[in-house]
Design a protein around this motif. Structure first.
Motif, mmCIF file in Angstrom:
data_model
loop_
_atom_site.group_PDB
_atom_site.id
_atom_site.type_symbol
_atom_site.label_atom_id
_atom_site.label_comp_id
_atom_site.label_asym_id
_atom_site.label_seq_id
_atom_site.Cartn_x
_atom_site.Cartn_y
_atom_site.Cartn_z
ATOM 1 N N GLY A 13 63.593 54.057 -5.994
ATOM 2 C CA GLY A 13 63.140 55.439 -6.143
ATOM 3 C C GLY A 13 63.163 55.881 -7.591
ATOM 4 N N ARG A 14 62.913 57.162 -7.823
ATOM 5 C CA ARG A 14 62.770 57.667 -9.192
ATOM 6 C C ARG A 14 64.008 58.368 -9.743
ATOM 7 N NH1 ARG A 14 57.777 56.742 -10.685
ATOM 8 N NH2 ARG A 14 56.044 56.775 -9.202
ATOM 9 N N HIS A 15 65.018 58.569 -8.920
ATOM 10 C CA HIS A 15 66.165 59.353 -9.368
ATOM 11 C C HIS A 15 67.498 58.629 -9.214
ATOM 12 C CE1 HIS A 15 63.923 63.163 -9.895
ATOM 13 N NE2 HIS A 15 63.154 62.657 -8.943
ATOM 14 N N ARG A 16 67.486 57.408 -8.680
ATOM 15 C CA ARG A 16 68.725 56.663 -8.474
ATOM 16 C C ARG A 16 68.754 55.447 -9.399
ATOM 17 N NH1 ARG A 16 71.153 57.855 -3.425
ATOM 18 N NH2 ARG A 16 70.675 60.029 -2.959
ATOM 19 N N SER A 17 69.940 55.043 -9.800
ATOM 20 C CA SER A 17 70.081 53.848 -10.633
ATOM 21 C C SER A 17 70.444 52.621 -9.805
ATOM 22 C CB SER A 17 71.167 54.070 -11.695
ATOM 23 O OG SER A 17 72.419 54.381 -11.092
ATOM 24 N N LEU A 18 70.837 52.824 -8.544
ATOM 25 C CA LEU A 18 71.291 51.738 -7.686
ATOM 26 C C LEU A 18 70.622 51.861 -6.325
ATOM 27 C CD1 LEU A 18 73.349 49.373 -7.225
ATOM 28 C CD2 LEU A 18 74.947 51.111 -6.389
ATOM 29 N N ASN A 19 70.129 50.731 -5.812
ATOM 30 C CA ASN A 19 69.551 50.726 -4.474
ATOM 31 C C ASN A 19 70.646 50.395 -3.466
ATOM 32 O OD1 ASN A 19 68.016 50.515 -2.168
ATOM 33 N ND2 ASN A 19 66.396 49.295 -3.107
#
Length: 238
Positions: A13-19
């Motif tokens: 996504g565009r706002h998280r650094s970790l999936n």
């Protein structure tokens, strides 16, 4: 086993650094798990759950009760991990999936769910949600206090009431369905349905006969929006 073709995509996504999402693409079981955002070790939680549920793909007859029991074992695995790793206290994940099971010797589908990830069934040009979200907003919808569109943007939309990794062991929702040629199932984390209404999901599915293209197009449609969360999509064509 019917002929099954599967496509899948996941994106941070565009706002998280970790999936914190994880997925399982098996031969008779498919799973999406969404590690609880804001909690310790959400990515570990989803990975552990998927690892445990992979056992459902081992040879041998699979019953609906076996599916429920394995989700419960996944819950125990997460609880045990958190007990041994204090930094992971509070870890949890949603789990939703589809498995081929045997009922009175006949093949059926078992849809299972804990949390607010979803399974949809698409057939005859119509999209229907099979699962029920375990969330505060779902309860508001059930009581007629808000509608489905309001639920997508409600401030409490990410507060879930049931997850894998809880004490006591959560109840596992299970639906057993007959197998129908031509049907399509969509498994997703809430990163999909929080950005796209069901009508938009149905539109994308209608435009893409290939399940891999459909999964890719759904994730791209999310990325064209705010994409505030991780998003994972598995499309299964029967």
């Amino acid at each position: 086993m019917p002929n099954v073709v599967v496509g899948a995509r996941t994106d941070v996504g565009r706002h998280r650094s970790l999936n914190e999402d994880a997925l399982l693409i098996g031969t008779r079981v498919w799973v999406v798990a969404d590690g609880m955002g804001g909690h310790a070790a959400g990515d570990v939680a989803s990975s552990l759950a998927v690892q445990s549920l992979r056992e459902l793909d081992e040879p041998g007859e699979l019953s609906p009760a076996s599916v429920v029991a394995q989700v419960q074992r996944a819950n125990a695995a997460l609880v045990g991990y958190a007990d041994e790793h204090p930094e992971a206290l509070g870890m949890g994940t949603t789990v939703t999936g589809l498995a081929e099971v045997s009922v009175d010797g006949e093949p059926h589908w078992a849809v299972f769910n804990v949390g607010d990830s979803r399974v949809y069934r698409y057939a005859g040009g119509r999209l229907r949600r099979v699962t029920v979200d375990h969330s505060e907003v779902e309860e508001l919808v059930a009581h007629g206090l808000i509608d489905a569109e309001e639920a997508r943007i409600h401030p409490a939309r990410h507060i879930i009431t049931r997850s894998v990794g809880m004490r006591p062991t959560p109840e596992v929702d299970l639906w057993v369905l007959p197998q129908v040629p031509g049907e399509r199932f969509v498994l997703c984390s809430d990163g999909l349905n929080s950005e796209l209404p069901d009508a938009r999901i149905a539109e994308v599915l209608a435009r893409h006969d290939d399940p891999d293209e459909a999964a890719a197009a759904l994730v791209q449609a999310v990325l064209a929006e705010q994409a505030r969360d991780n998003v994972t999509v598995v499309v299964i064509d029967v």
